[in-house]
Design a protein around this motif. Structure first.
Motif, PDB file in Angstrom:
ATOM      1  N   UNK A   1       0.841  -1.192   0.000  1.00 54.57           N
ATOM      2  CA  UNK A   1       0.000   0.000   0.000  1.00 54.57           C
ATOM      3  C   UNK A   1       0.880   1.247   0.000  1.00 54.57           C
ATOM      4  N   UNK A   2       0.338   2.319  -0.582  1.00 54.54           N
ATOM      5  CA  UNK A   2       1.046   3.594  -0.605  1.00 54.54           C
ATOM      6  C   UNK A   2       0.833   4.300   0.725  1.00 54.54           C
ATOM      7  N   UNK A   3       1.927   4.812   1.280  1.00 53.86           N
ATOM      8  CA  UNK A   3       1.858   5.518   2.561  1.00 53.86           C
ATOM      9  C   UNK A   3       2.720   6.769   2.496  1.00 53.86           C
ATOM     10  N   UNK A   4       2.463   7.705   3.390  1.00 56.34           N
ATOM     11  CA  UNK A   4       3.244   8.935   3.498  1.00 56.34           C
ATOM     12  C   UNK A   4       3.640   9.158   4.951  1.00 56.34           C
ATOM     13  N   UNK A   5       4.442   8.262   5.526  1.00 53.99           N
ATOM     14  CA  UNK A   5       4.758   8.391   6.949  1.00 53.99           C
ATOM     15  C   UNK A   5       5.902   9.356   7.263  1.00 53.99           C
ATOM     16  N   UNK A   6       6.634   9.803   6.232  1.00 51.80           N
ATOM     17  CA  UNK A   6       7.830  10.611   6.469  1.00 51.80           C
ATOM     18  C   UNK A   6       7.618  12.027   5.945  1.00 51.80           C
ATOM     19  N   UNK A   7       7.975  13.016   6.762  1.00 52.15           N
ATOM     20  CA  UNK A   7       7.934  14.421   6.356  1.00 52.15           C
ATOM     21  C   UNK A   7       9.362  14.899   6.173  1.00 52.15           C
ATOM     22  N   UNK A   8       9.661  15.424   4.983  1.00 52.29           N
ATOM     23  CA  UNK A   8      10.979  15.996   4.683  1.00 52.29           C
ATOM     24  C   UNK A   8      10.845  17.514   4.766  1.00 52.29           C
ATOM     25  N   UNK A   9      11.721  18.150   5.542  1.00 53.27           N
ATOM     26  CA  UNK A   9      11.692  19.594   5.728  1.00 53.27           C
ATOM     27  C   UNK A   9      12.981  20.191   5.184  1.00 53.27           C
TER      28      UNK A   9
ATOM     29  N   UNK B   1      17.522  33.411  -2.228  1.00 53.41           N
ATOM     30  CA  UNK B   1      18.437  33.256  -3.359  1.00 53.41           C
ATOM     31  C   UNK B   1      18.658  31.790  -3.723  1.00 53.41           C
ATOM     32  N   UNK B   2      17.994  30.870  -3.017  1.00 52.00           N
ATOM     33  CA  UNK B   2      18.100  29.459  -3.341  1.00 52.00           C
ATOM     34  C   UNK B   2      19.119  28.686  -2.531  1.00 52.00           C
ATOM     35  N   UNK B   3      19.773  29.331  -1.574  1.00 50.63           N
ATOM     36  CA  UNK B   3      20.746  28.623  -0.732  1.00 50.63           C
ATOM     37  C   UNK B   3      19.982  27.703   0.224  1.00 50.63           C
ATOM     38  N   UNK B   4      20.430  26.447   0.287  1.00 49.93           N
ATOM     39  CA  UNK B   4      19.766  25.435   1.104  1.00 49.93           C
ATOM     40  C   UNK B   4      20.403  25.447   2.487  1.00 49.93           C
ATOM     41  N   UNK B   5      19.645  25.886   3.499  1.00 51.24           N
ATOM     42  CA  UNK B   5      20.176  25.996   4.864  1.00 51.24           C
ATOM     43  C   UNK B   5      20.173  24.661   5.597  1.00 51.24           C
ATOM     44  N   UNK B   6      19.071  23.911   5.508  1.00 49.88           N
ATOM     45  CA  UNK B   6      19.020  22.648   6.250  1.00 49.88           C
ATOM     46  C   UNK B   6      18.054  21.685   5.589  1.00 49.88           C
ATOM     47  N   UNK B   7      18.298  20.392   5.843  1.00 43.28           N
ATOM     48  CA  UNK B   7      17.443  19.302   5.377  1.00 43.28           C
ATOM     49  C   UNK B   7      17.230  18.364   6.568  1.00 43.28           C
ATOM     50  N   UNK B   8      15.976  18.095   6.894  1.00 46.77           N
ATOM     51  CA  UNK B   8      15.666  17.153   7.966  1.00 46.77           C
ATOM     52  C   UNK B   8      14.538  16.236   7.496  1.00 46.77           C
ATOM     53  N   UNK B   9      14.382  15.107   8.184  1.00 44.60           N
ATOM     54  CA  UNK B   9      13.295  14.192   7.898  1.00 44.60           C
ATOM     55  C   UNK B   9      12.837  13.580   9.210  1.00 44.60           C
TER      56      UNK B   9
END
Length: 172
Positions: free
Chosen positions: A147-155, A161-169
């Motif tokens: 089954x398709x699920x969406x249990x993870x949130x990526x922030x 200007x497009x600079x990526x400060x942080x990535x979390x999940x």
């Protein structure tokens, strides 16, 4: 040898065109008139790229049958921002699972969580934008249909200007 030189020259021309660079005109090849308006060229913001593996662990309620599932593994996240010259733009967030398993908390059954998804999200010309996306993955139970699920949130936090400060999940 000659073929390599020609290939290198062609690649250099493509790179120059892609970057929007110009070669100055030598004297005698073009004439400038005072009637031409002055042109200003605004430097375009360059795309940004960041990739990282984020460990995830936590519980979520499986929709059918109603059994809570404990997830443990890694989500690989790649973010590419394509900023506009005036600020803001689009972030492409690619999420894929790596060595991620799950265990049913009631049945103790072994599940597998698999998949990858690319999501495009706009970011504003404000100082920073926080993008929260929920990629869709496939949960493969010990018995029954996946089954398709969406249990993870990526922030992802992106500047104007497009600079990526942080990535979390996180699970949930």
């Amino acid at each position: 040898m000659r073929r390599n030189v020609l290939r290198l020259a062609g690649n250099l021309c493509l790179l120059t065109a892609a970057l929007g660079l110009t070669v100055p005109v030598t004297a005698g090849t073009a004439t400038a008139t005072s009637a031409e308006p002055a042109r200003t060229v605004r430097a375009a913001a360059l795309p940004q790229f960041r990739s990282m593996s984020v460990p995830v662990e936590g519980d979520f309620a499986r929709p059918s049958p109603n059994e809570a599932v404990h997830i443990k593994g890694t989500v690989d996240v790649t973010v590419i921002t394509l900023p506009n010259a005036a600020g803001g733009g689009t972030a492409q967030i690619i999420s894929s699972l790596s060595n991620t398993t799950a265990t049913g908390l009631t049945s103790n059954g072994k599940y597998y969580l698999v998949g990858a998804q690319r999501i495009n999200a706009p970011f504003s010309a404000a100082e920073t934008t926080t993008l929260n996306v929920k990629p869709t993955f496939v949960l493969v139970p010990p018995t029954g249909a996946p089954s398709r699920v969406q249990p993870i949130t990526v922030t992802v936090v992106v500047t104007s200007t497009g600079v990526i400060n942080s990535i979390t999940a996180a699970v949930g």
